[in-house]
Write an enzyme that holds these catalytic residues in place. Sequence first.
Site, PDB file in Angstrom:
ATOM      1  N   ASP A 134       0.869  -1.181   0.000  1.00  0.00           N
ATOM      2  CA  ASP A 134       0.000   0.000   0.000  1.00  0.00           C
ATOM      3  C   ASP A 134       0.911   1.237   0.000  1.00  0.00           C
ATOM      4  O   ASP A 134       1.365   1.666  -1.052  1.00  0.00           O
ATOM      5  CB  ASP A 134      -0.904  -0.088   1.237  1.00  0.00           C
ATOM      6  CG  ASP A 134      -1.980   0.969   1.267  1.00  0.00           C
ATOM      7  OD1 ASP A 134      -2.209   1.622   0.243  1.00  0.00           O
ATOM      8  OD2 ASP A 134      -2.600   1.172   2.331  1.00  0.00           O
TER       9      ASP A 134
ATOM     10  N   LYS B 239      -1.207  -1.618  -4.468  1.00  0.00           N
ATOM     11  CA  LYS B 239      -2.106  -0.454  -4.482  1.00  0.00           C
ATOM     12  C   LYS B 239      -1.247   0.788  -4.712  1.00  0.00           C
ATOM     13  O   LYS B 239      -0.813   1.435  -3.756  1.00  0.00           O
ATOM     14  CB  LYS B 239      -2.869  -0.358  -3.156  1.00  0.00           C
ATOM     15  CG  LYS B 239      -3.812  -1.529  -2.935  1.00  0.00           C
ATOM     16  CD  LYS B 239      -4.976  -1.185  -2.025  1.00  0.00           C
ATOM     17  CE  LYS B 239      -4.561  -0.979  -0.611  1.00  0.00           C
ATOM     18  NZ  LYS B 239      -5.719  -0.956   0.324  1.00  0.00           N
TER      19      LYS B 239
ATOM     20  N   PHE C 133     -10.127  -0.983   0.490  1.00  0.00           N
ATOM     21  CA  PHE C 133      -9.672  -1.951   1.491  1.00  0.00           C
ATOM     22  C   PHE C 133     -10.196  -3.324   1.098  1.00  0.00           C
ATOM     23  O   PHE C 133     -11.397  -3.531   0.968  1.00  0.00           O
ATOM     24  CB  PHE C 133     -10.154  -1.567   2.889  1.00  0.00           C
ATOM     25  CG  PHE C 133      -9.465  -2.352   3.958  1.00  0.00           C
ATOM     26  CD1 PHE C 133      -8.226  -1.958   4.447  1.00  0.00           C
ATOM     27  CD2 PHE C 133     -10.043  -3.522   4.468  1.00  0.00           C
ATOM     28  CE1 PHE C 133      -7.567  -2.694   5.414  1.00  0.00           C
ATOM     29  CE2 PHE C 133      -9.398  -4.261   5.444  1.00  0.00           C
ATOM     30  CZ  PHE C 133      -8.163  -3.846   5.911  1.00  0.00           C
TER      31      PHE C 133
HETATM   32  P1  5GP Z   1       2.000  -0.509   3.700  1.00  0.00           P
HETATM   33  O1  5GP Z   1       3.114  -0.442   4.713  1.00  0.00           O
HETATM   34  O2  5GP Z   1       2.456  -0.857   2.317  1.00  0.00           O
HETATM   35  O3  5GP Z   1       1.148   0.737   3.723  1.00  0.00           O
HETATM   36  O4  5GP Z   1       0.978  -1.587   4.211  1.00  0.00           O
HETATM   37  C1  5GP Z   1       1.241  -2.888   4.157  1.00  0.00           C
HETATM   38  C2  5GP Z   1       0.350  -3.671   5.076  1.00  0.00           C
HETATM   39  O5  5GP Z   1      -0.908  -3.021   5.375  1.00  0.00           O
HETATM   40  C3  5GP Z   1      -0.007  -4.941   4.368  1.00  0.00           C
HETATM   41  O6  5GP Z   1       0.992  -5.926   4.576  1.00  0.00           O
HETATM   42  C4  5GP Z   1      -1.330  -5.280   5.006  1.00  0.00           C
HETATM   43  O7  5GP Z   1      -1.110  -5.934   6.224  1.00  0.00           O
HETATM   44  C5  5GP Z   1      -1.964  -3.930   5.287  1.00  0.00           C
HETATM   45  N1  5GP Z   1      -2.860  -3.521   4.195  1.00  0.00           N
HETATM   46  C6  5GP Z   1      -2.676  -2.549   3.279  1.00  0.00           C
HETATM   47  N2  5GP Z   1      -3.732  -2.453   2.443  1.00  0.00           N
HETATM   48  C7  5GP Z   1      -4.612  -3.393   2.848  1.00  0.00           C
HETATM   49  C8  5GP Z   1      -5.913  -3.813   2.375  1.00  0.00           C
HETATM   50  O8  5GP Z   1      -6.503  -3.298   1.410  1.00  0.00           O
HETATM   51  N3  5GP Z   1      -6.502  -4.843   3.051  1.00  0.00           N
HETATM   52  C9  5GP Z   1      -5.913  -5.450   4.124  1.00  0.00           C
HETATM   53  N4  5GP Z   1      -6.589  -6.451   4.698  1.00  0.00           N
HETATM   54  N5  5GP Z   1      -4.703  -5.097   4.590  1.00  0.00           N
HETATM   55  C10 5GP Z   1      -4.053  -4.074   3.956  1.00  0.00           C
END
Ligand code: 5GP
Length: 191
Positions: free
Chosen positions: A114, A142, A163
């Site tokens: 994300d 994403k 999400f």
């Molecule tokens: P980042 O550090 O890239 O923002 O987030 C990574 C973590 O956030 C992912 O490994 C996951 O655990 C959680 N995450 C991010 N987007 C989503 C989503 O759309 N759904 C879910 N269930 N978890 C997400």
Amino acid sequence: MAASGPEEIPAFARDHVASVLLSAEEIQAAIARIGAGISHDYVGRDPVLVAVLKGSAPLIADLLRAIDIPVSVDFIAISSYGPSARNSGVVRLLKDLDQPIEGRHVLVIEDIIDTGLTLHYILRTLRLRRPATLEVGTLFNKPARRLVNIPLRYVGFDLPDRFVVGYGLDYHERYRNLPFLCVLKPEVYGG
Ligand code: 5GP
């Protein structure tokens, strides 16, 4: 479940889940494609796949079986420091790798990226151990909310900024067991 056609949301998920975004068949096709890519690109290199728990559990299980060269697997588990710090990039290592990776060809396998902050932390930690190469494969990407630029060697799907749950991804620890990817109802997670 039928191999094609619309997939029905099971009763246990209907309170929160709005609709199916990617079918089990589409997900498995992407994993087959990534597995073939890894088998081609890493031949003769004895790679180590590093899966990030818990979300990557179904993915690593399916991906391993889509790879037809010698490969090792190891796991790390991480958590953010509480919900308010979720996007701070401050991450705690809950479980480290079992084996050293110095001189190895390491491929980190993520379920979803994300902002990229979690992965940025993981890569920084692993890079200190001097792997021969360090690359990333993710099933779901994403790009809309990315805060740090991270080159991705393998991507299954670019997703809209919604999400999502299912295929390993949770909402308050639920719905990891859905074999397809779903979006939550807008009233559950603000769309
Ligand atoms: P980042 O550090 O890239 O923002 O987030 C990574 C973590 O956030 C992912 O490994 C996951 O655990 C959680 N995450 C991010 N987007 C989503 C989503 O759309 N759904 C879910 N269930 N978890 C997400």
